[in-house]
Design an enzyme around this catalytic site. Structure first.
Site, PDB file in Angstrom:
ATOM      1  CG  HIS A  80      -1.811   1.326   1.395  1.00 30.08           C
ATOM      2  ND1 HIS A  80      -2.742   1.117   0.670  1.00 30.08           N
ATOM      3  CD2 HIS A  80      -1.681   2.322   2.087  1.00 30.08           C
ATOM      4  CE1 HIS A  80      -3.500   2.530   0.772  1.00 30.08           C
ATOM      5  NE2 HIS A  80      -2.803   3.220   1.705  1.00 30.08           N
ATOM      6  CG  ASP A 159     -11.999   4.214   5.673  1.00 31.37           C
ATOM      7  OD1 ASP A 159     -11.608   5.029   6.690  1.00 31.37           O
ATOM      8  OD2 ASP A 159     -11.798   4.484   4.415  1.00 31.37           O
ATOM      9  NE  ARG A 166     -10.490  10.900   9.134  1.00 33.39           N
ATOM     10  CZ  ARG A 166      -9.197   9.985   8.437  1.00 33.39           C
ATOM     11  NH1 ARG A 166      -9.686   8.807   8.127  1.00 33.39           N
ATOM     12  NH2 ARG A 166      -8.163  10.393   8.179  1.00 33.39           N
ATOM     13  CB  SER A 181      -8.741   5.516   7.572  1.00 30.35           C
ATOM     14  OG  SER A 181      -8.875   5.766   6.080  1.00 30.35           O
ATOM     15  CE  LYS A 185      -9.148   2.737   3.502  1.00 31.99           C
ATOM     16  NZ  LYS A 185      -9.170   4.216   2.863  1.00 31.99           N
TER      17      LYS A 185
HETATM   18  N1  URA Z   1      -5.717   7.196   3.221  1.00 29.15           N
HETATM   19  C1  URA Z   1      -6.808   6.454   3.569  1.00 29.15           C
HETATM   20  O1  URA Z   1      -7.381   5.532   3.035  1.00 29.15           O
HETATM   21  N2  URA Z   1      -7.417   7.102   4.668  1.00 29.15           N
HETATM   22  C2  URA Z   1      -6.808   8.037   5.231  1.00 29.15           C
HETATM   23  O2  URA Z   1      -7.367   8.547   6.332  1.00 29.15           O
HETATM   24  C3  URA Z   1      -5.785   8.871   4.643  1.00 29.15           C
HETATM   25  C4  URA Z   1      -5.185   8.104   3.676  1.00 29.15           C
END
Ligand code: URA
Length: 433
Positions: A80, A159, A166, A181, A185
């Protein structure tokens, strides 16, 4: 909910049950946005302990479907990136690591703001589809070791809702919230181990190495609590990665890199991240051994061939991979020249990313249509000496009016100085469990 907002506002630690009632109530619509907004602001100021962050991650992860990759043989290693400009590493790493025998079952995202997304880049290849059934996805990974698809709509719905809130309440840049967050995922996607590239610099979420270290430690801690091995590599995003920014342009550079002719920075990053993936995937014992394997796969053409196999398996036209000049291009191009003489001391990745969005390579609104050929090819990077009127970059777009908008950002991206800037490393630090 009022009691929980006050508890957090007063600096107390919440229990897992308390987080559960907040997230469940928010996802179901029982708890209104204004109360969750107040809660998020309390978290923003008071922070969360590592236990709270792990509990929140676990609850968010379980708010939707969990992907079960157990039908895929071998150690599944995901990668990631926290998002950058010109970051086409997944296009290179996925086939490279798959060619080494590590199964790559990857769910990727689209471009966000000034940063590009792997799915948009992949769709620059005519015919290629990122929509796959679960069966096709698992079958492709078992058969050819690689599949890259879009995230299931039911993956971590908590999320999706929380991030949207947010975004409009000034609570994105809290390290615990970012860690939960991202990790919710990644964990929902089912990988056994994860390599995270945390970008630092103008073009990134993390502006300082200290913040990136804190984020890295938090994500590694969450991984540990959930029984997954996480390695974080902190890398510089003070200038774009490689020379190209824009979807088809980045596919071309990825192909060059898979053939061993890529830019030094991009190649270095791919070898660094890829070697961690090979070690985690138990294909190599050490990073040094892994780098030797990866270089051989590039030199022998195996990595490039795996990329073609992957494109074909997902319906893409492999003629475009053999002849990248046939990938989408643009009707118009414009050379961007230096306004003064000296060393390039700054090449602001955020401004370059925004210029590329203005050219049509990214979305300005959710419904914008991407111009796959649009983007920027840098001719010079930080540390290069340039004369006045020398070419700095070539801009591409199918809409001539876009050049004026993009040039505003190009003008602010460059700082030309008399003094040669000191060399800053691309790979800043690696943090492991
Ligand atoms: N990428 C994400 O998936 N979440 C965040 O809060 C910031 C960057």
């Amino acid at each position: 909910m009022v009691e929980l907002i006050i508890k957090k506002r007063n600096g107390f630690e919440l229990t897992k049950e308390e987080f559960s009632s907040i997230i469940d109530g928010f996802v179901s619509g029982e708890i209104p946005d204004y109360q969750v907004s107040a809660f998020l602001m309390a978290v923003y100021y008071e922070g969360m302990t590592s236990d709270e962050t792990a509990n929140l991650t676990d609850i968010m992860m379980r708010s939707g479907e969990l992907i079960d990759l157990s039908e895929i043989e071998g150690v599944k290693v995901d990668k990631h990136s926290t998002g950058g400009v010109g970051d086409k590493t997944t296009l290179i790493l996925a086939p490279l690591v798959a060619a080494a025998g590590v199964p790559v079952a990857k769910m990727s995202g689209r471009g966000l703001g000034h940063t590009g997304g792997t799915l948009d880049k992949m769709e620059a290849i005519k015919g290629l589809s990122v929509d796959m059934t679960r069966e096709e996805f698992i079958d492709n990974v078992n058969r050819i070791k690689i599949a890259v698809c879009g995230q299931n709509a039911n993956l971590v719905p908590a999320d999706k809702k929380l991030y949207a809130l947010r975004d409009v309440t000034g609570t994105v840049d809290n390290i615990s919230l970012i860690a939960s967050s991202i990790m919710s995922k990644k964990l929902a996607c089912g990988a056994d181990a994860i390599v995270i590239d945390i970008k630092v610099g103008h073009g990134a979420f993390m502006k300082t190495v200290e913040d990136a270290e804190e984020l890295a430690e938090m994500m590694i801690g969450i991984g540990s609590k959930m029984g997954r091995n996480v390695i974080a590599v902190i890398t510089s995003m003070s200038e774009p990665l490689g020379f190209t920014i824009g979807n088809a342009l980045e596919v071309k550079e990825a192909i060059d890199t898979l053939k061993g002719n890529g830019p030094d920075d991009l190649t270095e990053l791919c070898l660094e991240l890829g070697s961690h993936m090979l070690v985690l995937g138990e294909v190599a014992k050490t990073q040094t051994e892994a780098v030797v394997i990866l270089k051989k796969l590039i030199d022998s053409g195996a990595a490039f061939n795996k990329f073609k196999e992957f494109v074909k398996a997902q319906g893409g036209d492999t003629n475009l991979i053999d002849q990248p000049d046939l990938l989408p291009d643009t009707k118009f191009s414009e050379i961007y020249k230096s306004k003064s003489e000296g060393y390039i001391s700054e090449l602001n990745a955020l401004d370059i990313g925004l210029a590329s969005v203005k050219l049509g390579a990214g979305r300005e609104t959710k419904t914008s249509v991407i111009d796959y050929g649009a983007g920027i090819v840098l001719q010079k990077k930080i540390g290069d000496y340039v004369k006045k009127d020398e070419d700095l970059a070539i801009l591409y777009s199918n809409n001539f009016a876009n050049f004026t908008k993009a040039i505003k950002f190009m003008d602010s991206a460059y700082t030309i100085s008399e003094e040669k800037p000191s060399h800053k490393p691309l790979i800043i630090k690696t943090i492991t469990r």
